[in-house]
Design a protein around this motif. Structure first.
Motif: not given
Ligand code: G4P
Length: 290
Positions: A224-232
């Protein structure tokens, strides 16, 4: 409309509800299909003891279809008649009339045996604010034949909507109070936008939402936003802020604005269809436990 619930409000709402319940045979209870447990007020089980019960999983268009089916099975096992509804588009509305009649068939039979004919079943819609009670009633009324106005023997001012030959619906819904003593319940009600964001800070909500999505639907925020995901969650909000160019005056990233974007997209179904909770077993909402 947003409501703040204080003990005085609750007492008044409860008293009104008890009065209205005297007039009706069946309670049509709306919950939000994205959070069926958290948007359900358990007090209604005690108050409506002895009445037939129909539960509508409303806003099903915004919920995860498989989980909605699981919730339907769950509440049916707990003794409710359940219909999946999208009141805004009108899906499922027609089915409600026949399910209400089905829920009351024992009463109808009893009346018939006693020689009482043509006494319609009386129903009332209840639910916490924002679950879609008015939208549902409007959708239903459009399909219904007539408004029946005041009648002798019925409390003055009460309007009934004739749904079909057998069923009448009280045209004002019963507003129940949300139960958000439990933090998780309060959080979910806030996430779907049913309580004022001021009660829970937007960034906190955005943080929780981001955590929920990355954990349960990995890849979605990236898509959706083109961001790499992380759990923070905090870091995720910063990344969304960067991707969406949410900046404060001095050029600093505006995390609050990013959280607002995320929440709006989520609430409006722009990120997808989600259900925030799954049924437990055994049923905590069983009517028998009233
Ligand atoms: P209430 O009487 O229980 O307080 O709820 P109400 O009908 O006012 O509905 C609250 C919001 O939920 C409304 O949106 C309404 O359109 C929306 N809604 C109700 N049922 C459904 C549904 O089945 N699906 C979806 N997607 N939305 C539903 P609003 O933003 O307050 O108003 P508006 O957008 O309709 O102008």
């Amino acid at each position: 409309m947003q409501y703040q619930w204080y003990p005085g409000h609750m007492t008044k709402a409860k008293r009104q509800m008890m009065e209205d319940l005297k007039l009706i045979d069946v309670v049509v209870e709306l919950v939000d299909a994205r959070i069926p447990h958290s948007s359900k007020n358990p007090d209604i089980d005690t108050m409506a003891n002895g009445k037939s019960r129909v539960l509508l999983l409303n806003k099903a268009d915004l919920a995860d279809r498989e989980k909605t089916a699981a919730w339907k099975t769950y509440y049916e096992a707990a003794g409710y008649y359940v219909v999946t509804v999208d009141s805004k588009a009108g899906f499922g509305i027609k089915e409600v009339g026949s399910v209400v009649a089905l829920a009351c068939r024992e009463k109808t039979e009893r009346d018939r045996r006693r020689g009482i004919k043509n006494r319609p079943i009386r129903a009332m819609v209840v639910g916490i604010p924002n679950v879609g009670k008015s939208t549902f009633i409007n959708a239903f009324a459009k399909k219904a034949v007539t408004k029946t106005g005041n009648k002798p023997g019925v409390t003055k001012g009460k309007q009934w909507i004739r749904l079909n030959r057998d069923v009448e619906l009280l045209d004002t819904p019963g507003i129940l109070w949300p139960k958000f003593e439990d933090r998780a319940v309060g959080l979910r009600i806030a996430l779907i936008g049913s309580i004022n964001d001021e009660i829970l800070v937007g960034t906190e909500l955005g943080f929780e939402l981001s955590n929920f999505l990355t954990k349960n639907y990995p890849g979605l925020l990236k898509a959706k936003y083109g961001v790499e995901e992380c759990d923070d969650g905090n870091e995720m909000l910063l990344r969304v802020a960067r991707a969406r160019a949410c900046l404060k005056k001095g050029g600093e990233l505006d995390v609050e604005k990013a959280a607002g974007f995320l929440l709006d997209d989520f609430r409006n179904g722009k990120i997808g269809c989600f259900t925030l909770e799954i049924p437990d077993s055994p049923s905590p909402d069983s009517q028998e436990q009233g």
